[in-house]
Design an enzyme around this catalytic site. Structure first.
Site, PDB file in Angstrom:
ATOM      1  N   PHE A  99      13.197  29.956  66.079  1.00 41.92           N
ATOM      2  CA  PHE A  99      12.941  28.870  65.744  1.00 41.92           C
ATOM      3  C   PHE A  99      13.684  27.636  65.609  1.00 41.92           C
ATOM      4  CE2 PHE A  99      11.443  26.061  61.729  1.00 41.92           C
ATOM      5  CZ  PHE A  99      10.392  26.238  61.473  1.00 41.92           C
ATOM      6  N   ASN A 199      14.454  27.186  53.854  1.00 38.98           N
ATOM      7  CA  ASN A 199      13.412  26.665  54.243  1.00 38.98           C
ATOM      8  C   ASN A 199      12.623  27.640  54.999  1.00 38.98           C
ATOM      9  OD1 ASN A 199      11.418  25.915  56.319  1.00 38.98           O
ATOM     10  ND2 ASN A 199      12.358  25.284  57.710  1.00 38.98           N
ATOM     11  N   PRO A 200      11.848  28.312  54.011  1.00 37.85           N
ATOM     12  CA  PRO A 200      11.791  30.094  54.511  1.00 37.85           C
ATOM     13  C   PRO A 200      10.466  30.301  55.086  1.00 37.85           C
ATOM     14  CG  PRO A 200      10.698  29.659  51.922  1.00 37.85           C
ATOM     15  CD  PRO A 200      11.121  27.926  52.516  1.00 37.85           C
TER      16      PRO A 200
HETATM   17  N1  GLN Z   1      17.009  27.638  58.145  1.00 33.36           N
HETATM   18  C1  GLN Z   1      15.935  27.319  59.488  1.00 33.36           C
HETATM   19  C2  GLN Z   1      15.702  25.904  59.727  1.00 33.36           C
HETATM   20  O1  GLN Z   1      15.051  25.135  59.085  1.00 33.36           O
HETATM   21  C3  GLN Z   1      14.929  28.398  59.714  1.00 33.36           C
HETATM   22  C4  GLN Z   1      13.893  27.862  59.329  1.00 33.36           C
HETATM   23  C5  GLN Z   1      13.123  29.776  59.723  1.00 33.36           C
HETATM   24  O2  GLN Z   1      13.489  30.511  60.772  1.00 33.36           O
HETATM   25  N2  GLN Z   1      11.796  29.460  58.787  1.00 33.36           N
HETATM   26  O3  GLN Z   1      15.220  25.569  60.394  1.00 33.36           O
END
Ligand code: GLN
Length: 300
Positions: A99, A199-200
């Site tokens: 991501f 940050n799900p």
């Molecule tokens: N914690 C990472 C970010 O904020 C990954 C978030 C995710 O994979 N949803 O970029």
């Protein structure tokens, strides 16, 4: 010095042409992206490009630029081509399908920093750390913090470890493979955590097919938030109290239009001081809450 071959292109001419080409392929900021890609190929920053705008390019330079431009024209994200991105003032290496950190997520980091200001050596969990950006930004700005960063994807977790090493914070972050907070269970943290941050994935499953081309190169597990997009917020509301100290903080990023629903979920699970924060575009982006000081919760 031997004879240096020249192509028919100058820096500025090539930028103009590449901008038009990317525009035709539907890239939203074609000039900026053409500049960044050409700068990457020539090892110049944007100012450098303008200082050399009438320099003729040699065929080798053109040959280095062309594949980058073609990849971008096919919708491959700019950050994957460059191999890095900036997050909260930190350079984060990035490779598909991990991501790509988004600027909105800086609001999540700010919210946590503000709320942990008084703490000397907070214990924090970053759930679903991806490339490690949130955990690393927190470690850099909270010198005494110890962080547990969890992640379900081994590829993402190893990139996060690499990023922490490059940023010189690896001694204060433990990287743990597994689902949400479950890898913390075996650690038996005395007194509990001061904060759980995440940050799900929050895109409703049904919206995934309509997303821009760029997003399809990213791991679907980092995006898919279930039917309403709030499946992981709900799980964190239910599962994170067990790991927090009384008064401990839960801070989560939310998708467009989800803040109210997530705030209600938290209230329903008995969380205290539920707050909603906006990002720079004025969209409600982060929800925070506190575990009650006298929480009757004994764990499941
Ligand atoms: N914690 C990472 C970010 O904020 C990954 C978030 C995710 O994979 N949803 O970029």
């Amino acid at each position: 010095m031997g004879h240096v071959r020249r192509s028919d292109w100058t820096v500025l001419e090539l930028l103009r042409w590449a901008t038009g080409y990317l525009e035709g392929k539907g890239v939203t900021s074609p000039r900026l992206e053409a500049e960044v890609l050409l700068g990457h190929a020539l090892d110049l920053n944007r100012l450098g490009l303008y200082l050399h705008h009438d320099r003729p390019l040699c065929p080798e330079e053109l040959a280095r630029f062309k594949p980058l431009l073609l990849k971008r024209a096919k919708g491959f994200p700019l950050q994957y081509i460059l191999g890095e991105t900036e997050f909260f003032g930190v350079t984060i290496r990035i490779r598909p399908p991990v991501f790509i950190p988004r600027p909105e997520t800086e609001v999540l980091v700010e919210a946590v920093l503000e709320r942990l200001k008084g703490e000397d050596s907070p214990l924090i969990a970053d759930v679903g750390t991806g490339s490690g950006n949130v955990a690393i930004a927190l470690a850099k700005n909270l010198k005494g913090a110890r962080i547990f960063a969890t992640e379900i994807s081994p590829a993402a977790l190893s990139l996060a470890q690499e990023n922490a090493y490059v940023s010189d914070v690896s001694s204060r972050i433990d990287f743990l493979l597994g689902d949400l907070l479950s890898p913390l269970r075996s650690l038996k943290l005395p007194g509990g955590l001061d904060a759980v941050v995440s940050n799900p994935p929050y895109i409703p499953t049904g919206d995934l097919p309509g997303l821009p081309q760029e997003v399809r190169y990213e791991d679907r597990r980092a995006l898919d938030g279930g039917e309403e997009g709030t499946c992981f917020h709900r799980r964190l509301a239910a599962e994170s109290r067990e790991f927090l100290r009384p008064g401990g903080l839960l801070a989560m990023e939310v998708g467009d239009g989800q803040a109210e629903m997530v705030a209600e979920i938290l209230e329903g699970y008995g969380w205290d001081k539920v707050e909603v924060l906006e990002d720079l575009s004025g969209t409600e982006r982060v929800v925070t809450a506190r575990k009650l000081e006298e929480d009757g919760w004994k764990g499941s």
